[in-house]
Motif scaffolding. Structure first.
Motif, PDB file in Angstrom:
ATOM      1  N   ARG A 116      29.646  40.164  35.137  1.00  0.00           N
ATOM      2  CA  ARG A 116      30.412  39.227  34.564  1.00  0.00           C
ATOM      3  C   ARG A 116      29.699  37.909  34.545  1.00  0.00           C
ATOM      4  NH1 ARG A 116      34.717  38.111  36.154  1.00  0.00           N
ATOM      5  NH2 ARG A 116      34.868  39.638  38.021  1.00  0.00           N
ATOM      6  N   LEU A 117      29.625  37.017  33.398  1.00  0.00           N
ATOM      7  CA  LEU A 117      29.074  35.860  33.599  1.00  0.00           C
ATOM      8  C   LEU A 117      29.591  34.947  34.607  1.00  0.00           C
ATOM      9  CD1 LEU A 117      28.486  35.279  29.733  1.00  0.00           C
ATOM     10  CD2 LEU A 117      26.927  36.360  31.491  1.00  0.00           C
ATOM     11  N   SER A 118      30.852  35.028  34.696  1.00  0.00           N
ATOM     12  CA  SER A 118      31.580  34.182  35.737  1.00  0.00           C
ATOM     13  C   SER A 118      30.721  34.499  37.049  1.00  0.00           C
ATOM     14  CB  SER A 118      32.893  34.202  35.922  1.00  0.00           C
ATOM     15  OG  SER A 118      33.382  35.496  36.170  1.00  0.00           O
ATOM     16  N   GLN A 119      30.381  35.828  37.466  1.00  0.00           N
ATOM     17  CA  GLN A 119      29.795  36.276  38.576  1.00  0.00           C
ATOM     18  C   GLN A 119      28.411  35.643  38.751  1.00  0.00           C
ATOM     19  OE1 GLN A 119      30.812  40.295  38.072  1.00  0.00           O
ATOM     20  NE2 GLN A 119      31.999  40.362  39.702  1.00  0.00           N
ATOM     21  N   VAL A 120      27.732  35.869  37.493  1.00  0.00           N
ATOM     22  CA  VAL A 120      26.298  35.175  37.538  1.00  0.00           C
ATOM     23  C   VAL A 120      26.452  33.781  38.009  1.00  0.00           C
ATOM     24  CG1 VAL A 120      24.631  34.900  36.086  1.00  0.00           C
ATOM     25  CG2 VAL A 120      25.769  37.104  35.782  1.00  0.00           C
ATOM     26  N   ILE A 121      27.383  32.983  37.280  1.00  0.00           N
ATOM     27  CA  ILE A 121      27.175  31.737  37.341  1.00  0.00           C
ATOM     28  C   ILE A 121      27.613  31.314  38.978  1.00  0.00           C
ATOM     29  CG2 ILE A 121      28.425  29.558  36.825  1.00  0.00           C
ATOM     30  CD1 ILE A 121      29.019  30.864  34.040  1.00  0.00           C
ATOM     31  N   SER A 122      28.493  32.028  39.514  1.00  0.00           N
ATOM     32  CA  SER A 122      28.981  31.782  40.863  1.00  0.00           C
ATOM     33  C   SER A 122      27.920  32.031  41.892  1.00  0.00           C
ATOM     34  CB  SER A 122      30.489  32.348  41.236  1.00  0.00           C
ATOM     35  OG  SER A 122      31.589  32.065  40.517  1.00  0.00           O
TER      36      SER A 122
END
Length: 332
Positions: A116-122
């Protein structure tokens, strides 16, 4: 209100949000690598390429220097397509500070990893809090102050509530949701179903077919969303059925428009060129096809659409295959 917000990417939705926020006193800076887009915003007071007709108010400025946009901003909105998110985070890693809240408005998952994009950002910005903003919100309507509702989600809900306060107006209502997985997956998979709905329109099928695609498509969203850890009730909300309705039925939807072209015989590449912007449903279809194969999840609409887009299957025959699958109960 004198908050400062940075929009990284001068696309339609980021521009629309900057217009809305500027009207309530927020200072919005937009970064884009395309100097023509930046000049149009600053000089012509219009984002001609991505949001034609919307007037850019006082309080919105655009820049080609990303550092100038990021510095001193309290909030940083990643207003780029899903496949660009990781590289953009890498680009700003050395210039962001820990107290800046990162907001993602893209809808998709990372190809290959399925993250998920939140995982990528984190992963790329581990010291920053991440908030996802999603829901049925066409940029063209947000820019015109047409009543709109969205959802913000985060693993740290105090930051989601800050973003809620920042974006809330009498025409833009923001809800919070603790189920960040469900919010992200719902927003991503619905693009696949919207693309399929457009293909149906392009073939010339009617409302019955679209209703079937949307309803059975919702089953696919719930099936993979809950498998990945999302809550079933989230998919009955704004980022599930709400976003699905608006994306499958509106001509503002790039996914639906691209699907129409594919249904009429265009390739995915030809359809994307005609639309002139990223069609997230095409990228999502490939990413979720690979993910559902890995997880062993039944997603027949996604499966057929993948074969239409990437293997050259005739769209009408794809519909025939869906209609003639083995009999089963509706709950499956």
């Amino acid at each position: 209100m004198c908050s400062k917000i940075a929009f990284l990417g001068g696309g339609s939705f980021g521009t629309a949000l900057s217009i809305m926020l500027a009207k309530k006193g927020v200072l919005a800076k937009i970064w884009d690598r395309n100097k023509d887009v930046v000049d149009d915003i600053n000089i012509k007071k219009e984002n001609i390429r991505y949001l034609h007709g919307a007037v850019i108010p006082v309080g919105v400025e655009a820049f080609t220097d990303i550092k100038e946009v990021v510095q001193d901003s309290e909030y940083i909105v990643l207003a780029v397509p899903s496949h660009v998110v990781r590289n953009l985070c890498k680009d700003i890693r050395e210039i962001v500070s820990e107290n800046q809240i990162i907001i993602s408005i893209a809808k998709g998952i990372e190809a290959g990893s399925g993250k998920r994009l939140s995982q990528v950002i984190s992963e790329e910005l581990p010291n920053n809090s991440v908030v996802i903003l999603s829901g049925p919100s066409h940029a063209e309507e947000v820019a015109q102050d047409i009543p709109t509702t969205v959802v913000v989600a985060s693993e740290k809900m105090e930051y989601a509530k800050k973003v809620q306060d920042l974006f809330m107006t009498n025409k833009f209502r923001v809800y919070t949701n603790e189920d960040i997985i469900g919010v992200e997956i719902g927003g991503a998979v619905k693009n696949i179903i919207a693309l399929a709905a457009g293909v149906s329109d392009g073939i010339g099928y009617g409302d019955n077919t679209k209703a079937a695609l949307m309803t059975r498509g919702m089953s696919e969203i719930v099936r993979i969303g809950t498998k990945l850890g999302g809550k079933k009730e989230t998919f009955a909300g704004l980022t599930g059925i709400g976003d699905l309705i608006v994306t499958c039925t509106s001509m503002h939807s790039r996914n639906r428009r691209a699907g129409i072209l594919i249904g009429k015989g265009s390739t995915a590449e030809e359809a994307t060129r005609e639309i002139g912007m990223v069609v997230e449903g095409i990228k999502a279809c490939k990413a979720f096809y690979e993910l559902k194969e890995k997880l062993g999840i039944s997603m027949p609409i996604t499966d057929v659409l993948y074969k239409v887009i990437f293997e050259g299957k005739e769209p009408k025959y794809g519909v025939y295959e869906l209609m003639t699958r083995d009999k089963k109960g509706e709950e499956y």
